[in-house]
Design a protein around this motif. Sequence first.
Motif, PDB file in Angstrom:
ATOM      1  N   HIS A  44      -0.631 -13.078  -3.485  1.00  0.00           N
ATOM      2  CA  HIS A  44      -1.797 -12.899  -2.607  1.00  0.00           C
ATOM      3  C   HIS A  44      -1.448 -12.028  -1.402  1.00  0.00           C
ATOM      4  O   HIS A  44      -2.257 -11.188  -0.977  1.00  0.00           O
ATOM      5  CB  HIS A  44      -2.311 -14.258  -2.141  1.00  0.00           C
ATOM      6  N   LEU A  45      -0.257 -12.223  -0.824  1.00  0.00           N
ATOM      7  CA  LEU A  45       0.160 -11.407   0.309  1.00  0.00           C
ATOM      8  C   LEU A  45       0.202  -9.930  -0.062  1.00  0.00           C
ATOM      9  O   LEU A  45      -0.364  -9.078   0.638  1.00  0.00           O
ATOM     10  CB  LEU A  45       1.545 -11.857   0.789  1.00  0.00           C
ATOM     11  N   VAL A  46       0.871  -9.620  -1.153  1.00  0.00           N
ATOM     12  CA  VAL A  46       1.029  -8.224  -1.559  1.00  0.00           C
ATOM     13  C   VAL A  46      -0.312  -7.617  -1.933  1.00  0.00           C
ATOM     14  O   VAL A  46      -0.617  -6.470  -1.563  1.00  0.00           O
ATOM     15  CB  VAL A  46       2.040  -8.115  -2.718  1.00  0.00           C
ATOM     16  N   ASP A  47      -1.146  -8.365  -2.624  1.00  0.00           N
ATOM     17  CA  ASP A  47      -2.458  -7.850  -3.018  1.00  0.00           C
ATOM     18  C   ASP A  47      -3.290  -7.502  -1.791  1.00  0.00           C
ATOM     19  O   ASP A  47      -3.910  -6.421  -1.729  1.00  0.00           O
ATOM     20  CB  ASP A  47      -3.175  -8.891  -3.867  1.00  0.00           C
ATOM     21  N   ALA A  48      -3.298  -8.393  -0.800  1.00  0.00           N
ATOM     22  CA  ALA A  48      -4.085  -8.140   0.408  1.00  0.00           C
ATOM     23  C   ALA A  48      -3.553  -6.944   1.179  1.00  0.00           C
ATOM     24  O   ALA A  48      -4.318  -6.095   1.661  1.00  0.00           O
ATOM     25  CB  ALA A  48      -4.082  -9.384   1.294  1.00  0.00           C
ATOM     26  N   VAL A  49      -2.235  -6.842   1.309  1.00  0.00           N
ATOM     27  CA  VAL A  49      -1.629  -5.732   2.047  1.00  0.00           C
ATOM     28  C   VAL A  49      -1.926  -4.404   1.374  1.00  0.00           C
ATOM     29  O   VAL A  49      -2.326  -3.421   2.032  1.00  0.00           O
ATOM     30  CB  VAL A  49      -0.110  -5.958   2.183  1.00  0.00           C
ATOM     31  N   ARG A  50      -1.766  -4.337   0.064  1.00  0.00           N
ATOM     32  CA  ARG A  50      -1.929  -3.054  -0.633  1.00  0.00           C
ATOM     33  C   ARG A  50      -3.398  -2.633  -0.670  1.00  0.00           C
ATOM     34  O   ARG A  50      -3.708  -1.438  -0.551  1.00  0.00           O
ATOM     35  CB  ARG A  50      -1.324  -3.142  -2.031  1.00  0.00           C
ATOM     36  N   LYS A  51      -4.298  -3.586  -0.798  1.00  0.00           N
ATOM     37  CA  LYS A  51      -5.723  -3.234  -0.787  1.00  0.00           C
ATOM     38  C   LYS A  51      -6.144  -2.646   0.559  1.00  0.00           C
ATOM     39  O   LYS A  51      -7.089  -1.858   0.630  1.00  0.00           O
ATOM     40  CB  LYS A  51      -6.567  -4.464  -1.109  1.00  0.00           C
ATOM     41  N   ALA A  57      -3.589 -11.742   5.933  1.00  0.00           N
ATOM     42  CA  ALA A  57      -3.420 -11.364   4.532  1.00  0.00           C
ATOM     43  C   ALA A  57      -4.254 -12.258   3.616  1.00  0.00           C
ATOM     44  O   ALA A  57      -3.775 -13.249   3.065  1.00  0.00           O
ATOM     45  CB  ALA A  57      -1.951 -11.417   4.139  1.00  0.00           C
ATOM     46  N   GLY A  58      -5.514 -11.919   3.480  1.00  0.00           N
ATOM     47  CA  GLY A  58      -6.408 -12.608   2.554  1.00  0.00           C
ATOM     48  C   GLY A  58      -6.502 -14.097   2.818  1.00  0.00           C
ATOM     49  O   GLY A  58      -6.510 -14.555   3.966  1.00  0.00           O
ATOM     50  N   ASP A  59      -6.526 -14.875   1.728  1.00  0.00           N
ATOM     51  CA  ASP A  59      -6.715 -16.319   1.876  1.00  0.00           C
ATOM     52  C   ASP A  59      -5.398 -17.073   2.063  1.00  0.00           C
ATOM     53  O   ASP A  59      -5.364 -18.291   1.972  1.00  0.00           O
ATOM     54  CB  ASP A  59      -7.486 -16.888   0.690  1.00  0.00           C
ATOM     55  N   THR A  60      -4.300 -16.340   2.347  1.00  0.00           N
ATOM     56  CA  THR A  60      -3.048 -17.026   2.695  1.00  0.00           C
ATOM     57  C   THR A  60      -3.108 -17.610   4.110  1.00  0.00           C
ATOM     58  O   THR A  60      -2.313 -18.489   4.448  1.00  0.00           O
ATOM     59  CB  THR A  60      -1.841 -16.073   2.632  1.00  0.00           C
ATOM     60  N   GLY A  61      -3.999 -17.084   4.952  1.00  0.00           N
ATOM     61  CA  GLY A  61      -4.058 -17.505   6.345  1.00  0.00           C
ATOM     62  C   GLY A  61      -2.921 -16.978   7.190  1.00  0.00           C
ATOM     63  O   GLY A  61      -2.795 -17.344   8.355  1.00  0.00           O
ATOM     64  N   VAL A  62      -2.071 -16.094   6.642  1.00  0.00           N
ATOM     65  CA  VAL A  62      -0.891 -15.600   7.349  1.00  0.00           C
ATOM     66  C   VAL A  62      -1.250 -14.360   8.151  1.00  0.00           C
ATOM     67  O   VAL A  62      -1.684 -13.341   7.599  1.00  0.00           O
ATOM     68  CB  VAL A  62       0.253 -15.282   6.367  1.00  0.00           C
ATOM     69  N   LEU A  63      -1.067 -14.461   9.464  1.00  0.00           N
ATOM     70  CA  LEU A  63      -1.246 -13.315  10.353  1.00  0.00           C
ATOM     71  C   LEU A  63       0.047 -12.515  10.358  1.00  0.00           C
ATOM     72  O   LEU A  63       1.116 -13.030  10.694  1.00  0.00           O
ATOM     73  CB  LEU A  63      -1.564 -13.801  11.763  1.00  0.00           C
ATOM     74  N   LEU A  64      -0.038 -11.233   9.999  1.00  0.00           N
ATOM     75  CA  LEU A  64       1.169 -10.421   9.868  1.00  0.00           C
ATOM     76  C   LEU A  64       1.595  -9.820  11.200  1.00  0.00           C
ATOM     77  O   LEU A  64       0.785  -9.561  12.088  1.00  0.00           O
ATOM     78  CB  LEU A  64       0.944  -9.304   8.848  1.00  0.00           C
ATOM     79  N   ASN A  65       2.895  -9.618  11.314  1.00  0.00           N
ATOM     80  CA  ASN A  65       3.497  -8.992  12.487  1.00  0.00           C
ATOM     81  C   ASN A  65       3.158  -7.505  12.548  1.00  0.00           C
ATOM     82  O   ASN A  65       2.652  -6.917  11.592  1.00  0.00           O
ATOM     83  CB  ASN A  65       5.014  -9.164  12.421  1.00  0.00           C
ATOM     84  N   ASP A  66       3.488  -6.891  13.695  1.00  0.00           N
ATOM     85  CA  ASP A  66       3.469  -5.422  13.777  1.00  0.00           C
ATOM     86  C   ASP A  66       4.810  -4.921  14.306  1.00  0.00           C
ATOM     87  O   ASP A  66       4.889  -4.087  15.212  1.00  0.00           O
ATOM     88  CB  ASP A  66       2.302  -4.898  14.623  1.00  0.00           C
ATOM     89  N   GLU A  67       5.870  -5.421  13.678  1.00  0.00           N
ATOM     90  CA  GLU A  67       7.231  -5.116  14.121  1.00  0.00           C
ATOM     91  C   GLU A  67       7.683  -3.696  13.787  1.00  0.00           C
ATOM     92  O   GLU A  67       8.716  -3.249  14.296  1.00  0.00           O
ATOM     93  CB  GLU A  67       8.229  -6.105  13.514  1.00  0.00           C
TER      94      GLU A  67
END
Length: 575
Positions: free
Chosen positions: A248-255, A415-425
Amino acid sequence: MNLFSRLKGTALLLGLLLVAPGAAWADVKAPAQPASPTLVAGKPGHAAVASANFIATHAGLEVLAKGGNAFDAAVAVASTLSVVEPESSGLGGGFMAVLRRADDGKEVFVDARETAPAAVQAKDYVNPDGSPNRDTALNGPLSAGIPGAPAGLAWLAEHYGRLPLKTSLAPAIRTAREGFEPDPRLRKAIADRAQIIRRWPASAAKYLPGGQPPAEGRKWRDPDQARTLEALAEHGRDGFYRGPVAEHLVDAVRKAGGRWTLEDLAAYQVKERAPIGVDYRGYHIVTAPPPSSGGVAIAQILNMLAGFDLAHMDGVQRTHYVIEAMRRAFRDHNDYLGDPDFVKMPLDMLLSPYYAAGLSQSILPDRATPSSMLPVTSLFDPGMHTTHFSIIDKDGNMVAVTSTVNYELGSAFVAGDTGVLLNDEMDDFALVPDAPNVYGLLGSKANAPAPGKRMLSSMSPSLVLGKDRCAVIGSPGGSTIITQVLEGILAFIDGEDAAQIAAHKRFHHQFLPDKVFVEDGTFDAATAEGLKRMGYELTPRESWGFMNVVTWDLRSNRLDAASDPRRPSGLGKVQ
């Protein structure tokens, strides 16, 4: 103002005395242990936790009450901060930790810093005119490195904790499912970033329910992140880096235009590294090595200051030498440091007392040294978008953890329905050599992005170990982390207690721009005038990191914990 409250708990016996909203110690005292020739002798018999949020501190104390140690408590605090303080840290970010295990004295640095994805392309972060593209570096999936925090939490539990990972993550999962009242700082962060958040549906759905930030006094729940935490609790690191969550993480990021792959996630590894150690005025400081620049800079500054009798100087002269040591350490920060797995750094030189003595010789006793070696750059406000917590448990285990998603609410991309807010490192790389990042720091090719590389950090979790007193200390604050931790160490060595250290007024110099940034009230009028006559430009600064400190007096066997009084009250309620 400090908040005092009394909690009851059978495992903590007499209870927990809270000092500031996020700091606590269990005030059950064991008999004082006689001092021995070793650096740290005895066990306190009670525990102390200092974090930036009461709910997270309470999570750490809950795990300690269940028989966990400081490292289990660290898992509980960090994961709960991911829920209640996403503006500063979370599962989608990373952390750096300095640990000291009491039974054998092992000291280790745990590097759970984010890494660049394998398909990273420098052109994504550069405008047509060659200037840094701040939008792609700070917002959305291209700005996100591969998270290290989930792997780091699993590592702490497996290698240093006493309890199953599932037990230590339980408070965070419960808080996410049952909800909590967001504090004013989180509501303000969401409001500040609302325009960016609205770019992505999952981000808007999480942080702008009904199109607006969470309302004051209303409970806020995070069921998507709760499910991701449950997968991590059930399957360990594979619950995040492989399987459905990873997909799910990768799918959301790539989309959304990012470059992550499943292989990037599966390949992520926590690194254990030897911490940096430096001796100063009878204390041994244990701090962070690269890819943190903080420990190197702190060690350099202390080595330079060791040649001066600061205790017998007036305020102007003492401050002058501290500023000049900061200036020289930040010059080296810009030129030499990066990911040790990719870059050969002259650490033996940088950490040598002889090198420091040479730098000290270049400090003029009566005037400032201009930072004229590089063109002056503009400084961005580093903000407080990192967090730190400090823990000492009843057996004397110590942990200092600094965790981040970089900028306020990281990339603002969920990232989609993971609920994970990604960094901007990714912005912490030198995306354009010798151009400042969001914190005004310059970088060279040593910190250029590359597949799998860890970006340089200012995070400086530290331990201060002495015959009679010890401290666990750290702070958020972007590039000011280094100088704030340094000033906290100096204050501790000068005899200040935890509350005094956390409240200590601050100043900062980072080589370029050639200014001394000063908190209101740091210098009296005479000191400020004396520094100006020496050639310093004093620039007021309002935002400083929220330091969290635990001290241990081995003579009385007393632990004190304090959270920064700059942190506004009303940090949320346990319901």
